[in-house]
Design a protein around this motif. Sequence first.
Motif, PDB file in Angstrom:
ATOM      1  N   ILE A  39     -79.401 -31.789 -52.112  1.00  0.00           N
ATOM      2  CA  ILE A  39     -78.311 -32.248 -51.248  1.00  0.00           C
ATOM      3  C   ILE A  39     -77.492 -33.259 -52.040  1.00  0.00           C
ATOM      4  N   VAL A  40     -76.194 -32.977 -52.195  1.00  0.00           N
ATOM      5  CA  VAL A  40     -75.324 -33.857 -52.967  1.00  0.00           C
ATOM      6  C   VAL A  40     -74.134 -34.283 -52.107  1.00  0.00           C
ATOM      7  N   GLY A  41     -73.460 -35.321 -52.556  1.00  0.00           N
ATOM      8  CA  GLY A  41     -72.304 -35.835 -51.830  1.00  0.00           C
ATOM      9  C   GLY A  41     -72.160 -37.324 -52.091  1.00  0.00           C
ATOM     10  N   GLU A  42     -71.000 -37.861 -51.756  1.00  0.00           N
ATOM     11  CA  GLU A  42     -70.745 -39.283 -51.961  1.00  0.00           C
ATOM     12  C   GLU A  42     -71.634 -40.144 -51.061  1.00  0.00           C
ATOM     13  N   SER A  43     -71.721 -41.417 -51.378  1.00  0.00           N
ATOM     14  CA  SER A  43     -72.435 -42.363 -50.516  1.00  0.00           C
ATOM     15  C   SER A  43     -71.784 -42.369 -49.136  1.00  0.00           C
ATOM     16  N   GLY A  44     -72.628 -42.360 -48.098  1.00  0.00           N
ATOM     17  CA  GLY A  44     -72.116 -42.359 -46.742  1.00  0.00           C
ATOM     18  C   GLY A  44     -71.845 -40.977 -46.184  1.00  0.00           C
ATOM     19  N   SER A  45     -72.200 -39.935 -46.931  1.00  0.00           N
ATOM     20  CA  SER A  45     -71.933 -38.575 -46.449  1.00  0.00           C
ATOM     21  C   SER A  45     -72.981 -38.073 -45.466  1.00  0.00           C
ATOM     22  N   ARG A 268     -59.581 -37.099 -69.709  1.00  0.00           N
ATOM     23  CA  ARG A 268     -59.614 -38.136 -68.694  1.00  0.00           C
ATOM     24  C   ARG A 268     -60.396 -37.630 -67.478  1.00  0.00           C
ATOM     25  N   LEU A 269     -61.258 -38.511 -66.937  1.00  0.00           N
ATOM     26  CA  LEU A 269     -62.005 -38.134 -65.737  1.00  0.00           C
ATOM     27  C   LEU A 269     -61.054 -37.985 -64.555  1.00  0.00           C
ATOM     28  N   VAL A 270     -61.319 -36.985 -63.741  1.00  0.00           N
ATOM     29  CA  VAL A 270     -60.495 -36.739 -62.557  1.00  0.00           C
ATOM     30  C   VAL A 270     -61.249 -37.215 -61.333  1.00  0.00           C
ATOM     31  N   SER A 271     -60.717 -38.199 -60.630  1.00  0.00           N
ATOM     32  CA  SER A 271     -61.377 -38.735 -59.439  1.00  0.00           C
ATOM     33  C   SER A 271     -60.804 -38.090 -58.187  1.00  0.00           C
ATOM     34  N   ILE A 272     -61.548 -38.200 -57.087  1.00  0.00           N
ATOM     35  CA  ILE A 272     -61.063 -37.726 -55.797  1.00  0.00           C
ATOM     36  C   ILE A 272     -60.333 -38.886 -55.129  1.00  0.00           C
ATOM     37  N   GLU A 273     -59.038 -38.731 -54.908  1.00  0.00           N
ATOM     38  CA  GLU A 273     -58.240 -39.799 -54.324  1.00  0.00           C
ATOM     39  C   GLU A 273     -58.667 -40.064 -52.871  1.00  0.00           C
ATOM     40  N   GLY A 274     -58.465 -41.313 -52.424  1.00  0.00           N
ATOM     41  CA  GLY A 274     -58.756 -41.651 -51.037  1.00  0.00           C
ATOM     42  C   GLY A 274     -60.185 -42.087 -50.804  1.00  0.00           C
ATOM     43  N   THR A 275     -60.540 -42.255 -49.533  1.00  0.00           N
ATOM     44  CA  THR A 275     -61.875 -42.710 -49.145  1.00  0.00           C
ATOM     45  C   THR A 275     -62.460 -41.778 -48.086  1.00  0.00           C
ATOM     46  N   PRO A 276     -63.800 -41.772 -47.942  1.00  0.00           N
ATOM     47  CA  PRO A 276     -64.428 -40.925 -46.920  1.00  0.00           C
ATOM     48  C   PRO A 276     -63.967 -41.300 -45.513  1.00  0.00           C
ATOM     49  N   PRO A 277     -64.099 -40.385 -44.559  1.00  0.00           N
ATOM     50  CA  PRO A 277     -63.628 -40.646 -43.192  1.00  0.00           C
ATOM     51  C   PRO A 277     -64.463 -41.698 -42.485  1.00  0.00           C
ATOM     52  N   ASN A 278     -63.850 -42.377 -41.536  1.00  0.00           N
ATOM     53  CA  ASN A 278     -64.541 -43.351 -40.696  1.00  0.00           C
ATOM     54  C   ASN A 278     -65.279 -42.587 -39.598  1.00  0.00           C
ATOM     55  N   LEU A 279     -66.611 -42.571 -39.668  1.00  0.00           N
ATOM     56  CA  LEU A 279     -67.386 -41.791 -38.706  1.00  0.00           C
ATOM     57  C   LEU A 279     -67.516 -42.479 -37.352  1.00  0.00           C
ATOM     58  N   LEU A 280     -66.920 -43.666 -37.233  1.00  0.00           N
ATOM     59  CA  LEU A 280     -66.782 -44.285 -35.915  1.00  0.00           C
ATOM     60  C   LEU A 280     -65.725 -43.519 -35.108  1.00  0.00           C
ATOM     61  N   HIS A 281     -64.771 -42.964 -35.833  1.00  0.00           N
ATOM     62  CA  HIS A 281     -63.739 -42.114 -35.225  1.00  0.00           C
ATOM     63  C   HIS A 281     -63.576 -40.880 -36.107  1.00  0.00           C
ATOM     64  N   PRO A 282     -64.555 -39.986 -36.110  1.00  0.00           N
ATOM     65  CA  PRO A 282     -64.511 -38.834 -37.027  1.00  0.00           C
ATOM     66  C   PRO A 282     -63.343 -37.912 -36.728  1.00  0.00           C
ATOM     67  N   PRO A 283     -62.794 -37.288 -37.760  1.00  0.00           N
ATOM     68  CA  PRO A 283     -61.674 -36.370 -37.540  1.00  0.00           C
ATOM     69  C   PRO A 283     -62.120 -35.136 -36.739  1.00  0.00           C
ATOM     70  N   THR A 284     -61.199 -34.615 -35.961  1.00  0.00           N
ATOM     71  CA  THR A 284     -61.509 -33.420 -35.157  1.00  0.00           C
ATOM     72  C   THR A 284     -61.435 -32.156 -35.996  1.00  0.00           C
ATOM     73  N   GLY A 285     -60.696 -32.212 -37.093  1.00  0.00           N
ATOM     74  CA  GLY A 285     -60.586 -31.055 -37.977  1.00  0.00           C
ATOM     75  C   GLY A 285     -61.474 -31.201 -39.186  1.00  0.00           C
ATOM     76  N   CYS A 286     -61.057 -30.613 -40.285  1.00  0.00           N
ATOM     77  CA  CYS A 286     -61.834 -30.702 -41.531  1.00  0.00           C
ATOM     78  C   CYS A 286     -61.943 -32.159 -41.954  1.00  0.00           C
ATOM     79  N   PRO A 287     -63.138 -32.677 -42.181  1.00  0.00           N
ATOM     80  CA  PRO A 287     -63.286 -34.092 -42.540  1.00  0.00           C
ATOM     81  C   PRO A 287     -62.684 -34.444 -43.896  1.00  0.00           C
ATOM     82  N   PHE A 288     -62.444 -33.443 -44.737  1.00  0.00           N
ATOM     83  CA  PHE A 288     -61.913 -33.698 -46.082  1.00  0.00           C
ATOM     84  C   PHE A 288     -60.387 -33.597 -46.129  1.00  0.00           C
ATOM     85  N   MET A 289     -59.770 -33.309 -44.979  1.00  0.00           N
ATOM     86  CA  MET A 289     -58.329 -33.021 -44.959  1.00  0.00           C
ATOM     87  C   MET A 289     -57.481 -34.108 -45.608  1.00  0.00           C
TER      88      MET A 289
END
Length: 335
Positions: A39-45, A268-289
């Motif tokens: 199981i892989v993924g960022e911290s907080g996933s 050059r390393l390619v990072s994923i822009e932005g931050t993970p979603p706030n699961l206090l108010h999770p998105p109704t659609g794709c969480p990675f949108m």
Amino acid sequence: MTELLSVQNLKTSFMTREGEVESVRGVSFDIQQGEVVGIVGESGSGKSITAKSLLGLIQPPGVIKEGKVLFHGQDLRQMTEPQLRAIRGNQIAMIFQDPMTSLNPVIRVGAQMIEVLRRHQKLDKAGARQRAIEMLREVGIPSPEQRIDQYPHEFSGGMRQRVMIAMALSCKPELLIADEPTTALDVTIQAQILNLMKQLRDATNTSILLITHDLGVVAQVCTRVIVMYGGMIMEEGTVEDIFERPSHPYTQGLLRSIPRVKEGQRERLVSIEGTPPNLLHPPTGCPFMERCPHAMDKCREMPPYFVPEEGHRSLCWLLSSDMQQQKREQEGDEQ
């Protein structure tokens, strides 16, 4: 292969003053006997919370709201605490991420290992002590005959992690849940521990659920990979599916962020822009949108799992028949 564990629609939340934090949102997967699943993924996933939920180790204010955890067809969530204690550490063992909070600081390391062996393996004290010494030697603890009588604070962080691994492996469990088992270890000991886990699988057909940030470790030891983000499974497939044919933009982003050494080339390393979603108010659609370079209006709706090939699933609208048709038409126009 025989199915060992089946997780169905698992949901775990934490009730805070600000509201409900939905840490695990409808996770489902299976583990076969003798299989190594990463199981892989960022911290907080949601990786570690998912693992702890399997064994009912969620403490208040956390609560497992829904789902089934079938082990040999029996739902662990319906078992009493004494029934679960008979399984934990014996048929299912877990290596926790932080060994200092898992070992009792006022009890000698050997006494803690011996207690597990006597409870689950029904060994006498002498036999349990000998088995504990053997396991400490196997995980690379020097002078285990002396170290077994020391306290956790007398070990380094890496050595405490090895003690936890020895304790987990001592009862030869059917399922080993390893949460970042090699994080505090140097490369040599990491290779030794991974080899020990593979030997356990080969000798006893033990299944392993490996939680890690290290995609290199996943490629080395796993047979199947689960990619988590925002408390959900974004993609699942074999190691070949995930590393050679990733279909979800999040998986592709994780793979692009891995350093690659090519002689004579600098990249050059390619990072994923932005931050993970706030699961206090999770998105109704794709969480990675909000972080996805391919986001579209359709992504505001939660996609179903699409299956690009057997045994490979991805939670992304890009795999829908309409989007695939558009892709083929664009490729035809370019040609």
